[in-house]
Scaffold this active site. Structure first.
Site, PDB file in Angstrom:
ATOM      1  CE1 TYR A  92      -3.180  -2.846   0.076  1.00 53.72           C
ATOM      2  CE2 TYR A  92      -3.849  -2.211   2.264  1.00 53.72           C
ATOM      3  CZ  TYR A  92      -3.990  -3.026   1.159  1.00 53.72           C
ATOM      4  OH  TYR A  92      -4.965  -3.995   1.149  1.00 53.72           O
ATOM      5  CE  LYS A 152       0.912 -17.622  -2.533  1.00 52.15           C
ATOM      6  NZ  LYS A 152       0.002 -18.775  -2.416  1.00 52.15           N
ATOM      7  CG  ASP A 169      -2.515 -19.979  -0.491  1.00 51.11           C
ATOM      8  OD1 ASP A 169      -1.718 -19.836   0.459  1.00 51.11           O
ATOM      9  OD2 ASP A 169      -2.222 -20.604  -1.516  1.00 51.11           O
ATOM     10  CG  ASP A 194      -7.208  -4.151   3.978  1.00 54.38           C
ATOM     11  OD1 ASP A 194      -8.198  -4.076   4.727  1.00 54.38           O
ATOM     12  OD2 ASP A 194      -7.060  -3.459   2.955  1.00 54.38           O
ATOM     13  CG  ASP A 245     -12.560  -6.237   6.292  1.00 49.31           C
ATOM     14  OD1 ASP A 245     -12.108  -5.720   7.335  1.00 49.31           O
ATOM     15  OD2 ASP A 245     -13.081  -5.568   5.377  1.00 49.31           O
TER      16      ASP A 245
END
Ligand code: NAD
Length: 343
Positions: free
Chosen positions: A139, A181, A214, A238, A242
């Site tokens: 970001y 990852k 994942d 992020d 959620d």
């Protein structure tokens, strides 16, 4: 009782002032905390022409903690990119206070198990904390678009990873699951290396495991109660926070904390300013109350009082009182009275 703490309170917009009034009643009841209101968001644009006035920022920097309700609303929605926007206040204060660690606990209340989209037996016993790195990663990396090709750089330094890893290990009760990852991303390989080193050097007694993002997304809905602390970088955090939040089934129940190095932390509900119900006396004050509990725990060193607030909230819900967002008909004031009585 500790010495009196000085916090700044940022009521913001929409239902913000209503739930901040509720928080002040709770804080008054607990004692030992002085508060001062400052403007942020839409109300600050109206009063000062900017969403984050210097007076607010200066007061925040010298406070012991910052308690924020929510900002934004249709009044300040604009398609003109040059107009000031309420969320600039939020992003600005996070950046200026160097709040690099975002903490979101997810602990469904037994009385609300029925509100979760997951089956009760799946979520029973879930009590996890997502710790998301908030000021680095993709970001904030260089963004480019040239000749029909776009790129966003994801970069992390060892120092950035070390400091967020320490927050995670210090917050763990049972174990830390670091999510990355590392099978494809170099930034994730550094992440895994540094987390492993901080663990070995400083927190070897706390169990640590690593999970690919994942797989973590699957495990969060398959077996959420298996997690304690989930430590992850900005974008993965992020998305996963959620996803984890939905386990509880209600936005009106979720608190958060953003912590920095030595300065004050920022404590706020996850929900927004709910302009659709502003002024109706229907806002659920519980996410704000649980944010006050996080402020007591992580910002003011008052663990026992944090736990008192959380158990008062639990007992009110167990007694059946519900605001409209939880399917009931209680108003804000009724819930505030009940929690304070339960305290
Ligand atoms: P929202 O969270 O404000 O509202 C979503 C839905 O949840 C609405 O129906 C609302 O009535 C309900 N809701 C939210 N909090 C509630 C509470 N405490 N009690 C009862 N019901 C509650 O999200 P939105 O509608 O997408 O956004 C509204 C405004 O809030 C926008 O201007 C947005 O930019 C802003 N916003 C601010 C923040 C923040 O300040 N951190 C976060 C998200 C959205």
């Amino acid at each position: 009782m500790n010495a009196t703490s000085n916090i700044i309170t940022l009521p913001g917009d929409g239902i913000g002032p209503e739930i901040m009034d509720a928080a002040k009643r709770l804080i008054g009841e607990l004692g030992g905390i002085d508060w001062h209101d400052h403007d942020i968001g839409g109300v600050a644009i109206d009063n000062h022409g900017t969403a984050l006035p210097d007076t607010t920022l200066e007061a925040a920097k010298t406070s012991d903690a910052v308690l924020l309700s929510a900002v934004g609303g249709p009044k300040w929605d604009s398609t003109n990119p040059d107009d000031p926007r309420p969320e600039q206040g939020l992003l600005g204060i996070r950046k200026e206070l160097d709040l690099f660690a975002n903490l979101r606990p997810v602990k469904p209340v037994p009385a609300l198990y029925g509100s979760s989209p997951l089956r009760e037996e799946r979520i029973t016993g879930t009590d996890l904390l997502v710790i998301r790195e908030l000021t680095g990663g993709i970001y904030f990396g260089e963004k480019k678009r040239e000749n029909g090709v776009a790129s966003d750089v994801c970069s992390y330094s060892e120092v950035e990873i070390e400091r967020i890893a320490r927050v995670a290990f210090k917050s763990a009760r049972a174990k830390v699951t670091s999510v990355d990852k590392a099978n494809v991303l170099e930034s994730s390989r550094l992440w895994r290396e540094v987390v492993t080193r901080v663990h070995a050097d400083e927190f070897a007694d706390i169990p640590l495991d690593h999970l690919l993002v994942d797989n973590a997304a699957m495990q969060l809905v398959a077996a959420p109660s298996e997690f304690d602390v989930i430590l992850t970088e900005n974008m993965f955090g992020d998305i996963l926070s959620d996803e984890a939040a939905m386990i509880t089934g209600s936005i009106g129940m979720l608190p958060s904390a953003s912590l920095g190095g030595d300065g004050p932390g920022l404590f706020e509900p996850v929900h927004g300013s709910a302009p659709d119900i502003a002024g109706s006396g229907k806002a659920n004050p519980l996410a704000m109350f649980l944010s006050v509990a996080m402020m007591l725990r992580h910002g003011l060193g008052r663990e026992a009082d944090a736990a008192r607030v959380e158990s008062a909230v639990d007992s009110v819900l167990a007694g059946g009182l519900r605001t409209a967002d939880l399917g009931g008909d209680a108003g804000t004031a009724e819930v505030v009275d009940a929690v304070i009585a339960a305290l």
